[in-house]
Design a protein around this motif. Structure first.
Motif, PDB file in Angstrom:
ATOM      1  N   ILE A  43       0.854  -1.199   0.000  1.00  0.00           N
ATOM      2  CA  ILE A  43       0.000   0.000   0.000  1.00  0.00           C
ATOM      3  C   ILE A  43       0.880   1.237   0.000  1.00  0.00           C
ATOM      4  O   ILE A  43       0.631   2.209  -0.724  1.00  0.00           O
ATOM      5  CB  ILE A  43      -0.939   0.005   1.236  1.00  0.00           C
ATOM      6  CG1 ILE A  43      -1.954  -1.133   1.146  1.00  0.00           C
ATOM      7  CG2 ILE A  43      -1.658   1.345   1.354  1.00  0.00           C
ATOM      8  CD1 ILE A  43      -2.885  -1.209   2.338  1.00  0.00           C
ATOM      9  N   VAL A  44       1.947   1.183   0.829  1.00  0.00           N
ATOM     10  CA  VAL A  44       2.891   2.294   0.862  1.00  0.00           C
ATOM     11  C   VAL A  44       3.536   2.487  -0.506  1.00  0.00           C
ATOM     12  O   VAL A  44       3.724   3.612  -0.977  1.00  0.00           O
ATOM     13  CB  VAL A  44       3.974   2.037   1.942  1.00  0.00           C
ATOM     14  CG1 VAL A  44       4.993   3.169   1.937  1.00  0.00           C
ATOM     15  CG2 VAL A  44       3.338   1.914   3.313  1.00  0.00           C
ATOM     16  N   ASN A  45       3.863   1.360  -1.170  1.00  0.00           N
ATOM     17  CA  ASN A  45       4.470   1.438  -2.505  1.00  0.00           C
ATOM     18  C   ASN A  45       3.587   2.222  -3.465  1.00  0.00           C
ATOM     19  O   ASN A  45       4.058   3.079  -4.224  1.00  0.00           O
ATOM     20  CB  ASN A  45       4.697   0.036  -3.076  1.00  0.00           C
ATOM     21  CG  ASN A  45       5.801  -0.720  -2.372  1.00  0.00           C
ATOM     22  OD1 ASN A  45       6.531  -0.151  -1.578  1.00  0.00           O
ATOM     23  ND2 ASN A  45       5.912  -2.003  -2.653  1.00  0.00           N
ATOM     24  N   VAL A  46       2.293   1.915  -3.445  1.00  0.00           N
ATOM     25  CA  VAL A  46       1.359   2.553  -4.375  1.00  0.00           C
ATOM     26  C   VAL A  46       1.235   4.048  -4.079  1.00  0.00           C
ATOM     27  O   VAL A  46       1.351   4.891  -4.981  1.00  0.00           O
ATOM     28  CB  VAL A  46      -0.023   1.872  -4.305  1.00  0.00           C
ATOM     29  CG1 VAL A  46      -1.042   2.657  -5.131  1.00  0.00           C
ATOM     30  CG2 VAL A  46       0.068   0.440  -4.808  1.00  0.00           C
ATOM     31  N   VAL A  47       0.995   4.380  -2.796  1.00  0.00           N
ATOM     32  CA  VAL A  47       0.829   5.784  -2.423  1.00  0.00           C
ATOM     33  C   VAL A  47       2.106   6.576  -2.716  1.00  0.00           C
ATOM     34  O   VAL A  47       2.065   7.673  -3.276  1.00  0.00           O
ATOM     35  CB  VAL A  47       0.450   5.906  -0.927  1.00  0.00           C
ATOM     36  CG1 VAL A  47       0.388   7.375  -0.515  1.00  0.00           C
ATOM     37  CG2 VAL A  47      -0.893   5.234  -0.662  1.00  0.00           C
ATOM     38  N   ILE A  81       7.903  11.838   2.532  1.00  0.00           N
ATOM     39  CA  ILE A  81       6.562  11.266   2.627  1.00  0.00           C
ATOM     40  C   ILE A  81       6.630   9.746   2.560  1.00  0.00           C
ATOM     41  O   ILE A  81       5.986   9.032   3.336  1.00  0.00           O
ATOM     42  CB  ILE A  81       5.664  11.800   1.485  1.00  0.00           C
ATOM     43  CG1 ILE A  81       5.339  13.282   1.710  1.00  0.00           C
ATOM     44  CG2 ILE A  81       4.376  10.988   1.375  1.00  0.00           C
ATOM     45  CD1 ILE A  81       4.414  13.550   2.859  1.00  0.00           C
ATOM     46  N   GLU A  82       7.437   9.244   1.636  1.00  0.00           N
ATOM     47  CA  GLU A  82       7.560   7.793   1.480  1.00  0.00           C
ATOM     48  C   GLU A  82       8.129   7.167   2.748  1.00  0.00           C
ATOM     49  O   GLU A  82       7.643   6.137   3.230  1.00  0.00           O
ATOM     50  CB  GLU A  82       8.454   7.460   0.282  1.00  0.00           C
ATOM     51  CG  GLU A  82       8.541   5.978  -0.001  1.00  0.00           C
ATOM     52  CD  GLU A  82       9.080   5.670  -1.395  1.00  0.00           C
ATOM     53  OE1 GLU A  82       9.279   4.481  -1.677  1.00  0.00           O
ATOM     54  OE2 GLU A  82       9.271   6.592  -2.188  1.00  0.00           O
ATOM     55  N   GLY A  83       9.162   7.785   3.319  1.00  0.00           N
ATOM     56  CA  GLY A  83       9.746   7.266   4.552  1.00  0.00           C
ATOM     57  C   GLY A  83       8.754   7.276   5.703  1.00  0.00           C
ATOM     58  O   GLY A  83       8.689   6.326   6.492  1.00  0.00           O
ATOM     59  N   THR A  84       7.968   8.351   5.801  1.00  0.00           N
ATOM     60  CA  THR A  84       6.959   8.451   6.866  1.00  0.00           C
ATOM     61  C   THR A  84       5.896   7.368   6.721  1.00  0.00           C
ATOM     62  O   THR A  84       5.480   6.738   7.714  1.00  0.00           O
ATOM     63  CB  THR A  84       6.291   9.844   6.830  1.00  0.00           C
ATOM     64  OG1 THR A  84       7.300  10.852   6.956  1.00  0.00           O
ATOM     65  CG2 THR A  84       5.277   9.983   7.952  1.00  0.00           C
ATOM     66  N   LEU A  85       5.450   7.130   5.485  1.00  0.00           N
ATOM     67  CA  LEU A  85       4.455   6.076   5.249  1.00  0.00           C
ATOM     68  C   LEU A  85       5.008   4.696   5.609  1.00  0.00           C
ATOM     69  O   LEU A  85       4.283   3.849   6.152  1.00  0.00           O
ATOM     70  CB  LEU A  85       4.014   6.098   3.781  1.00  0.00           C
ATOM     71  CG  LEU A  85       3.165   7.301   3.345  1.00  0.00           C
ATOM     72  CD1 LEU A  85       2.938   7.271   1.843  1.00  0.00           C
ATOM     73  CD2 LEU A  85       1.830   7.305   4.078  1.00  0.00           C
ATOM     74  N   ALA A  89       3.372   2.225   8.376  1.00  0.00           N
ATOM     75  CA  ALA A  89       3.035   0.835   8.045  1.00  0.00           C
ATOM     76  C   ALA A  89       3.693  -0.124   9.029  1.00  0.00           C
ATOM     77  O   ALA A  89       3.090  -1.107   9.472  1.00  0.00           O
ATOM     78  CB  ALA A  89       3.471   0.509   6.621  1.00  0.00           C
ATOM     79  N   GLY A  90       4.953   0.161   9.393  1.00  0.00           N
ATOM     80  CA  GLY A  90       5.662  -0.699  10.345  1.00  0.00           C
ATOM     81  C   GLY A  90       4.995  -0.716  11.705  1.00  0.00           C
ATOM     82  O   GLY A  90       4.865  -1.782  12.338  1.00  0.00           O
ATOM     83  N   ILE A  91       4.541   0.456  12.153  1.00  0.00           N
ATOM     84  CA  ILE A  91       3.848   0.531  13.461  1.00  0.00           C
ATOM     85  C   ILE A  91       2.542  -0.255  13.413  1.00  0.00           C
ATOM     86  O   ILE A  91       2.192  -0.988  14.355  1.00  0.00           O
ATOM     87  CB  ILE A  91       3.591   2.006  13.830  1.00  0.00           C
ATOM     88  CG1 ILE A  91       4.925   2.719  14.087  1.00  0.00           C
ATOM     89  CG2 ILE A  91       2.684   2.107  15.048  1.00  0.00           C
ATOM     90  CD1 ILE A  91       4.813   4.221  14.244  1.00  0.00           C
ATOM     91  N   PHE A  92       1.800  -0.157  12.301  1.00  0.00           N
ATOM     92  CA  PHE A  92       0.541  -0.898  12.166  1.00  0.00           C
ATOM     93  C   PHE A  92       0.797  -2.412  12.173  1.00  0.00           C
ATOM     94  O   PHE A  92       0.033  -3.179  12.761  1.00  0.00           O
ATOM     95  CB  PHE A  92      -0.165  -0.505  10.872  1.00  0.00           C
ATOM     96  CG  PHE A  92      -1.441  -1.271  10.614  1.00  0.00           C
ATOM     97  CD1 PHE A  92      -2.607  -0.943  11.288  1.00  0.00           C
ATOM     98  CD2 PHE A  92      -1.469  -2.327   9.716  1.00  0.00           C
ATOM     99  CE1 PHE A  92      -3.784  -1.662  11.070  1.00  0.00           C
ATOM    100  CE2 PHE A  92      -2.639  -3.042   9.488  1.00  0.00           C
ATOM    101  CZ  PHE A  92      -3.795  -2.708  10.170  1.00  0.00           C
TER     102      PHE A  92
END
Length: 336
Positions: A43-47, A81-85, A89-92
């Motif tokens: 999901i992060v990849n797409v965003v 932005i990519e790093g933050t996403l 994702a890691g926290i989730f």
């Protein structure tokens, strides 16, 4: 150049969408939190790829009155932005793993899940390698960040397959949540470095790689008339560079000679560095009492002192806001 960047990112978006569907289907048939880890990162990849596409479009816009240095810094913002996403994702994923420990679920159809994850890993690995290679070639932090993320995703997919294989053959279902937590920590670690690089670029932090490359080019093309270069600053705006420096020339040069030497310095840097390069050169006259000791001009008719040393240009001394005669003063002070 920008059209190639756009084409690569569009492919990245399209492939990321396809692999997103593959990974979530894999999670659906296996109910594995470890596979969910891989799916969440997709999901992060797409965003991130969508935002990267927009940032490349924006960075290609010409300078205007509100953006005299162009729009290139949006690429640093995109990487941030990519790093933050990735970190989110890691926290989730860690949260899901904790729930898995409390409410364990039976895992099903693991061989098919492993096959799907393996296919995704192969595709991401190839695409990540291509984006990183092209990112370095085109001097695009956005392509490099996207490629590094996809390469990380590919590596994690193959390690994930090994972990799921152990679960499948051993029957130790609890390993599913342990593996997913380990991967979550790994991707958070990678996300941090993307954010760190993004902040460094936005804050105009010195980039040792860019400075060393500039110093190397100037040393390789060094002329005897370029008596001294100091107070050099190298700033990056995405794939573009802005360089300020002070150039010391013989004081008896007329305006035309000064212009020609300044133009040659600009040309050397513009042709030697990747991307669009803007160079501002401030010309200083030499000071015979100070500069003669290291001046390399041959047959100088105003020389007061013999040449005693050639100053080596380095990233350290060229960035100082002072001529190199200070360095020579220390050299003579240290001599017995």
């Amino acid at each position: 150049m920008n059209s190639e960047k756009k084409r690569l990112i569009i492919w990245s978006v399209a492939i990321s969408l396809l692999l997103l569907a593959v990974k979530f289907y894999s999670f659906y048939i296996t109910r594995s939190n470890a596979i969910l880890t891989d799916a969440m990162e997709s999901i992060v990849n797409v965003v991130a790829s969508c935002f990267a596409l927009y940032s490349i479009y924006l960075s290609a816009l010409p300078k205007d009155s509100n953006h005299p240095y162009g729009h290139g810094k949006i690429e640093f913002f995109s990487a941030g932005i990519e790093g933050t996403l990735i970190i989110i994702a890691g926290i989730f994923i860690i949260y899901q793993a904790i729930l898995g420990f409390i409410f364990p679920q039976e895992l099903t159809d693991l061989p098919m899940g492993m096959a799907l994850v393996g296919f995704s890993g192969l595709v991401n690995g190839f695409l990540g390698y291509l984006l990183q290679k092209k990112g370095k070639l085109l001097n695009s932090i956005t392509l490099e960040a996207d490629g590094r993320h996809l390469s990380t995703d590919a590596i994690s997919s193959f390690v994930l397959i090994a972990g799921i294989g152990i679960i499948y053959f051993s029957g130790w279902i609890f390993l599913d949540n342990i593996i997913s937590m380990a991967f979550a920590i790994y991707i958070i670690y990678n996300g941090y470095f993307l954010v760190r690089r993004s902040v460094a670029g936005l804050m105009d932090e010195s980039n040792p790689e860019a400075i060393n490359q500039t110093v190397e080019i100037l040393n390789r093309n060094r002329k005897s008339n370029w008596i001294d270069i100091h107070n050099m600053r190298v700033q990056q705006y995405g794939g573009d560079s802005h360089i300020d420096l002070h150039l010391t020339l013989p004081y008896y040069f007329d305006l035309i000679q000064v212009h020609d030497e300044v133009h040659e310095v600009e040309e050397v840097l513009e042709q030697g560095l990747p991307g669009y390069v803007e160079v501002f050169v401030h010309a200083d006259p030499c000071l015979p009492d100070s500069c003669c000791h290291y001046c390399q001009v041959k047959d100088c008719h105003v020389r007061k002192y013999p040449r005693s040393k050639k100053v080596k240009w380095t990233a350290y001394n060229m960035s100082k806001n002072q001529k190199h005669y200070h360095e020579l003063s220390q050299f003579f002070a240290d001599k017995p």
